[in-house]
Design a protein around this motif. Structure first.
Motif, PDB file in Angstrom:
ATOM      1  N   LEU A 492       0.832  -1.209   0.000  1.00 66.70           N
ATOM      2  CA  LEU A 492       0.000   0.000   0.000  1.00 66.70           C
ATOM      3  C   LEU A 492       0.861   1.251   0.000  1.00 66.70           C
ATOM      4  O   LEU A 492       2.016   1.236   0.445  1.00 66.70           O
ATOM      5  N   ASN A 493       0.296   2.337  -0.518  1.00 69.87           N
ATOM      6  CA  ASN A 493       0.897   3.650  -0.342  1.00 69.87           C
ATOM      7  C   ASN A 493      -0.155   4.579   0.254  1.00 69.87           C
ATOM      8  O   ASN A 493      -1.278   4.162   0.550  1.00 69.87           O
ATOM      9  N   PHE A 494       0.197   5.846   0.421  1.00 66.31           N
ATOM     10  CA  PHE A 494      -0.705   6.771   1.101  1.00 66.31           C
ATOM     11  C   PHE A 494      -1.680   7.418   0.114  1.00 66.31           C
ATOM     12  O   PHE A 494      -1.734   8.643  -0.037  1.00 66.31           O
ATOM     13  N   GLY A 513       1.782  11.263  -1.568  1.00 65.31           N
ATOM     14  CA  GLY A 513       1.405   9.978  -0.982  1.00 65.31           C
ATOM     15  C   GLY A 513       1.508   8.804  -1.926  1.00 65.31           C
ATOM     16  O   GLY A 513       1.686   7.659  -1.491  1.00 65.31           O
ATOM     17  N   ASP A 514       1.398   9.060  -3.251  1.00 68.62           N
ATOM     18  CA  ASP A 514       1.482   7.964  -4.214  1.00 68.62           C
ATOM     19  C   ASP A 514       2.899   7.408  -4.319  1.00 68.62           C
ATOM     20  O   ASP A 514       3.123   6.325  -4.876  1.00 68.62           O
ATOM     21  N   LYS A 515       3.862   8.116  -3.741  1.00 69.51           N
ATOM     22  CA  LYS A 515       5.259   7.668  -3.799  1.00 69.51           C
ATOM     23  C   LYS A 515       5.792   7.214  -2.434  1.00 69.51           C
ATOM     24  O   LYS A 515       6.964   6.896  -2.303  1.00 69.51           O
ATOM     25  N   VAL A 516       4.913   7.215  -1.430  1.00 72.33           N
ATOM     26  CA  VAL A 516       5.331   6.828  -0.073  1.00 72.33           C
ATOM     27  C   VAL A 516       4.653   5.508   0.295  1.00 72.33           C
ATOM     28  O   VAL A 516       3.428   5.435   0.377  1.00 72.33           O
ATOM     29  N   ASN A 522       5.512   4.047   9.772  1.00 71.59           N
ATOM     30  CA  ASN A 522       4.706   5.220   9.407  1.00 71.59           C
ATOM     31  C   ASN A 522       3.217   4.920   9.270  1.00 71.59           C
ATOM     32  O   ASN A 522       2.439   5.806   8.910  1.00 71.59           O
ATOM     33  N   ARG A 523       2.793   3.694   9.558  1.00 70.70           N
ATOM     34  CA  ARG A 523       1.381   3.326   9.342  1.00 70.70           C
ATOM     35  C   ARG A 523       0.434   4.060  10.283  1.00 70.70           C
ATOM     36  O   ARG A 523      -0.762   4.206   9.993  1.00 70.70           O
ATOM     37  N   LEU A 524       0.957   4.520  11.430  1.00 81.09           N
ATOM     38  CA  LEU A 524       0.089   5.218  12.378  1.00 81.09           C
ATOM     39  C   LEU A 524      -0.486   6.499  11.778  1.00 81.09           C
ATOM     40  O   LEU A 524      -1.544   6.971  12.187  1.00 81.09           O
ATOM     41  N   VAL A 525       0.190   7.056  10.789  1.00 81.51           N
ATOM     42  CA  VAL A 525      -0.293   8.272  10.124  1.00 81.51           C
ATOM     43  C   VAL A 525      -1.670   8.039   9.529  1.00 81.51           C
ATOM     44  O   VAL A 525      -2.509   8.942   9.479  1.00 81.51           O
ATOM     45  N   LEU A 526      -1.941   6.813   9.090  1.00 78.01           N
ATOM     46  CA  LEU A 526      -3.243   6.499   8.500  1.00 78.01           C
ATOM     47  C   LEU A 526      -4.369   6.686   9.508  1.00 78.01           C
ATOM     48  O   LEU A 526      -5.429   7.223   9.200  1.00 78.01           O
TER      49      LEU A 526
END
Length: 530
Positions: A492-494, A513-516, A522-526
């Motif tokens: 997955l990406n953002f 986000g399409d490149k991260v 960093n999943r907590l950002v979701l």
């Protein structure tokens, strides 16, 4: 050497940035104080199992005034109680501060439970008398230090505070003592309540909810009305203090403060009118000043009363203006006491926008009357309900793209793609307000997240689960995944993908986000973006 020229050190005190020395002349000298031996008379008496056993024996053998006075003196001392239940674990009591009480409430609870047994009835009687007559009435509004604040955590553990027989002599006076605290000590108590376990906090809430109910049920038995006013004000204000603490720490759900019995004990309409007059300067105690204790039924009645009151004010204002216009011979400027909307069925949205835009806020508070052009039906309520039903049905039509319907939850949310002007959303807001104001139920199924946003409360993952259960569960699984290979497993990406009228569109959750890639670190950002 002339020994009489010298002084003899008696005691030395050191602490902070100061040191003091007590001296005496040589000829009047006495031995220096020997701190290697402990003189118990110089220390605060502790209240524990050993002390209770000694008191029990003394009272059974010598039940005289001197014995009783000695016991009462200790039981009436806040210092004795404050020092009796120190948290011994890793010397926690040495860390006592505005954040840490340094007290073991469990040991407090255990001791009080033992005292409730019949064998300790004489001691329990002395405790009760001490609390009623001395300890609680003498609690200072400005305790000398934070350690002296522990008594406010200890006293609610006393079981008799929860007995309705002692609400007037124990429970309410304790609330009054807490409310008398100066600003800084009051904040310390708030901090300690924030750190307390939810069970203790819930017990406090229930204690004062029960006190409010007791006072409401026995209202007519108070021969002096001012006493009832003072008592119920204290109980309600303490609940308000607890409610504010709970807003910060979320010990309990908001409905834990509800008192459902209020609707049957109090005339909500009369109480609201008294509250309205109180806003204008009339001295009165009203429950409407504490809306957090109202359940849905009571709040509905309060809103209905408010609507009726404001409608009457708007109607009276229009009638008064009409009388003035007649007196000035300008009848053409007369205003209707109703909010009258003229609409056509086949142009409902446009006509509603036009009609509502020409009316002032004061006009919107008048009773609503709807007239469908070309129809002679008199609006006795049925036409208004039909108007709301047809208008909202039209506004929710997918061709306008204002809302997205979630099949899993049967809820609505605002659409990413909209084909109408922003004032249409304003129209929906006015329509919902008018419907509630005119006691009409509208069929709009929004999630709790909408009302959180209205209150400036940030929605969370649980709100996403309510709106879109599948997406919510998927995100939860991603956050709970224990492995290090999050990126390889989920790929997955953002970004998220949304379908809009058959077209799949990608939306970036963060810049670039399409490149991260979504990784474990960093999943907590979701979840923060929910």
């Amino acid at each position: 050497m002339d020994r009489f020229k010298y002084r003899v050190v008696k005691q030395i005190f050191s602490g902070g940035d100061q040191t003091f020395v007590l001296c005496s002349t040589y000829e009047n000298s006495s031995p220096a104080v020997d701190f290697r031996t402990v003189n118990q008379a110089h220390y605060t008496n502790l209240i524990n199992d050993e002390t209770i056993a000694i008191w029990r024996q003394k009272l059974s053998e010598h039940n005289n005034a001197n014995t009783i006075n000695g016991v009462v003196q200790i039981l009436s001392s806040a210092a004795c109680w404050n020092g009796s239940f120190l948290e011994k674990k890793i010397d926690e009591h040495f860390k006592t501060s505005s954040k840490i009480p340094g007290i073991d409430l469990n040991s407090t609870r255990v001791l009080f439970e033992k005292l409730m047994h019949s064998q300790h009835s004489m001691i329990l009687e002395q405790i009760l008398n001490s609390f009623e007559s001395c300890l609680i009435p003498q609690l200072s509004s400005s305790p000398p230090d934070v350690e002296a604040m522990r008594i406010y955590l200890i006293l609610p553990e006393f079981p008799l505070l929860q007995d309705s027989k002692y609400y007037i002599t124990l429970t309410i006076p304790l609330a009054m003592a807490i409310l008398r605290l100066d600003i800084n000590p009051s904040k310390v108590l708030d901090n300690w309540w924030s750190q307390a376990c939810p069970k203790y906090f819930t017990k406090l809430i229930n204690l004062y909810k029960d006190a409010v109910l007791y006072l409401l049920r026995g209202r007519k038995t108070f021969l002096i009305p001012v006493l009832f006013k003072n008592y119920i004000t204290a109980a309600l204000k303490l609940l308000k203090k607890l409610y504010k603490v709970n807003l910060r720490v979320k010990h309990v759900e908001y409905d834990a403060f509800y008192i459902p019995e209020i609707s049957s004990l109090v005339d909500i309409q009369e109480d609201y009118l008294m509250w309205f007059l109180h806003q204008a300067g009339m001295d009165a105690v009203t429950l409407c000043a504490y809306p957090f204790i109202f359940d849905a039924q009571a709040k509905t009645k309060m809103l209905q009363t408010d609507a009726e009151l404001q409608m009457q004010v708007a109607v009276n204002g229009a009638n008064l203006q009409n009388v003035f216009m007649l007196l000035t011979l300008e009848p053409l400027l007369a205003r209707s006491p109703f909010l009258v909307l003229h609409v056509r069925r086949n142009h409902l949205v446009g006509d509603a926008l036009r009609e509502l835009s020409i009316h002032s806020d004061i006009d919107l508070k008048k009773p609503l009357k709807v007239i469908f052009d070309g129809e002679e039906a008199v609006d006795a309520g049925g036409v208004t309900k039909e108007f709301f039903l047809l208008l909202l049905k039209e506004l929710l039509n997918p061709i306008y793209g204002m809302f997205t319907y979630y099949q899993d939850s049967h809820l609505l949310w605002f659409s990413d793609t909209c084909f109408v002007e922003r004032n249409w959303f304003h129209l929906i807001g006015i329509t919902c307000g008018l419907a509630i104001y005119n006691s009409t139920v509208v069929d709009l199924h929004f999630p709790l997240a909408l009302y959180k946003k209205l209150l400036n409360v940030k929605p969370g993952l649980e709100d996403l689960k309510e709106l879109s259960p599948t997406e919510g569960r998927s995100l939860q699984e991603l956050l709970d995944y224990p492995g290090e290979d999050v990126e390889e497993t989920f790929c997955l990406n953002f970004t998220i993908c949304r379908e809009s009228y058959g077209v799949i569109k990608q939306k970036k959750l963060i810049p670039g986000g399409d490149k991260v890639a979504v990784r474990k670190d960093n999943r907590l950002v979701l979840s923060l973006g929910c």
